[in-house]
Scaffold this active site. Structure first.
Site, PDB file in Angstrom:
ATOM      1  CD  GLU A 198      -2.944  -0.721   2.457  1.00 14.39           C
ATOM      2  OE1 GLU A 198      -4.066  -1.236   2.405  1.00 14.39           O
ATOM      3  OE2 GLU A 198      -2.550  -0.026   3.429  1.00 14.39           O
ATOM      4  CB  CYS A 199       0.774   4.368   0.107  1.00 13.78           C
ATOM      5  SG  CYS A 199       1.113   6.116  -0.227  1.00 13.78           S
ATOM      6  N   GLY A 200       3.458   3.586   0.192  1.00 13.29           N
ATOM      7  CA  GLY A 200       4.902   3.399   0.275  1.00 13.29           C
ATOM      8  C   GLY A 200       5.313   1.966   0.030  1.00 13.29           C
ATOM      9  CB  THR A 249      -3.716   0.035  -3.761  1.00 14.81           C
ATOM     10  OG1 THR A 249      -3.501  -0.036  -2.338  1.00 14.81           O
ATOM     11  CG2 THR A 249      -4.391  -1.242  -4.241  1.00 14.81           C
TER      12      THR A 249
END
Length: 436
Positions: free
Chosen positions: A327-329, A427
């Site tokens: 997720e993200c990072g 994501t």
């Protein structure tokens, strides 16, 4: 189920000092021997860790845009066994999105109303005196279902300034619960995404103890506790189920953002969470069913991650036979490369083709509704997910198949679709809940 009484700390907007007030209240009541349950209204990733440090209990997000009534009740039930609830709002009390989500628009006011909590408004009275009462009165009357318990005056310049401000509040019929003299040291360190992480604070416990002592001197703690109320949680709900039985979870200063209610739901359902640190060059547990890389700040540790051979080898080995999700990072760390703000290119795990840059900054902020084009761990194809995105990175390359069709809270298509390649998914949004 009857929950403990609670209050919600809010403000007209960001930057008024409500977080330091929140931390001081949590610690002061805990020092008095109360079991204090913190909550955070909205999708904030950072504040719950500060709440935990102040209160000694895990803090949970309550989000009226992303969570339906059953999930709000399930999260609210995490206060079981506490004597008092203190929740912190996000942004201003009435700030939210234009269109309703599962139950609302994501405002702190909705959280207070849903849970039956009175609001304590933190007002920065710099540069005004009696006029601050007009602000307080406006917040008290903007919605007739808001219960304003009173205000805490912050950044008061002098005894005369306090006296004039209190006169205005008395005329408006607004109770003053405290008055905080201006102090330059009552701030928390920040960076581009807001506050630094709790684990990075140089002396967090001493800072919080200082906030508590300051509030004891200047706030009526007994009145605040007496103002706390709540309503029974009339619905029963359950927290989200785990995406696998044995979950290797990256956990260090580079990977730290997972919503607490997700982890609590995974544990409650019997999943084993197996933490490992990529920054310490630790490989995920070889017996894990799933590797999950949360969000965080990999851009601050690009060289360390690029040189963590044991971690990268173990991650790639796992992806040959079992799923990996970021997720993200965590998503960025699964890609080919990450370019930091100085323009240095760092090779990442290479499980996805994603290349991101912090040298070319672009702000991404907001709720996300995603319909999965393919399955991801714990979620079948076609599932709708609700989440939140918050980062400054720019996508330079995203060559893999899109994982989802993503829109914002107003229904506009978002280009950050996430990716899927083999058993690896990622994501940019942080998952909050499955959507009906």
């Amino acid at each position: 189920m009857n929950n403990p009484p609670g209050i919600l700390i809010s403000a007209p907007g960001s930057g008024t000092g409500k977080t330091t007030v929140m931390l001081g209240l949590l610690r002061a009541f805990a020092e008095d021997g109360l079991a204090v349950q913190p909550f955070k209204s909205g999708p904030d990733y950072i504040d719950p860790a500060f709440h935990l440090a102040a209160a000694g209990r895990n803090s949970f997000n309550l989000d009226t845009w992303a969570m339906d009534d059953a999930l709000l009740s399930a999260v609210g039930q995490q206060a079981k066994g506490a004597d008092l609830i203190i929740a912190e709002g996000s942004m201003g009390l009435f700030d939210g999105v234009a269109f309703k989500g599962a139950t609302g628009q994501g405002t702190s006011a909705e959280t207070a109303i849903r849970m039956g909590w009175p609001v304590v408004l933190v007002l920065d009275v710099s540069g005004q005196a009696q006029s601050a009462a007009a602000t307080a009165l406006g917040f008290a009357t903007y919605r007739d279902d808001i219960n304003l318990a009173g205000v805490i005056l912050n950044r008061v310049a002098s005894p005369r300034h306090e006296r004039l401000t209190r006169l205005g509040m008395e005329k408006a019929g607004v109770k003053v619960l405290g008055s905080l003299p201006r102090r330059g040291d009552l701030t928390l360190p920040e960076r581009h995404l807001g506050l630094i992480q709790a684990v990075e604070h140089p002396d967090l416990d001493a800072a919080i103890a200082g906030y508590a002592a300051f509030l004891r001197e200047n706030v009526d703690l007994a009145a605040i506790r007496a103002a706390a109320t709540g309503r029974p949680l009339t619905r029963t709900g359950s927290l989200p189920t785990p995406p696998a039985q044995r979950i290797a979870l990256a956990r260090d200063a580079a990977f730290s953002f997972t919503y607490p209610h997700l982890l609590e739901g995974w544990r409650n359902a019997g999943a084993e969470i197996l933490p490992f640190s990529p920054l310490a060059d630790e490989a995920p547990d070889p017996d894990a069913d799933l590797v999950w890389l949360p969000g965080g700040y990999p851009e601050l540790h690009g060289a360390t991650l690029a040189n963590a051979g044991t971690y990268i080898k173990g991650l790639r080995k796992h992806a040959e036979t079992r799923p990996v999700h970021g997720e993200c990072g965590g998503y960025m760390a699964l890609g080919q490369a990450l370019i930091d703000k100085e323009g240095n290119r760092h090779q990442m795990a290479g499980l996805l083709g994603l290349v991101t840059s912090y040298e070319k900054r672009k702000f991404h902020l907001g709720y996300r509704l995603a319909r999965l084009n393919a399955a991801m761990p714990g979620q079948p194809e076609g599932t709708y997910l609700r989440g939140h995105e918050f980062h400054y990175s720019t996508i330079l390359e995203e060559p893999d198949a899109p994982l989802a069709h993503v829109t914002d809270a107003e229904g506009a298509t978002v280009p950050e679709t996430g990716s899927i390649k083999g058993r690896v998914t990622g994501t940019f949004f942080h998952l909050i809940a499955r959507s009906a």
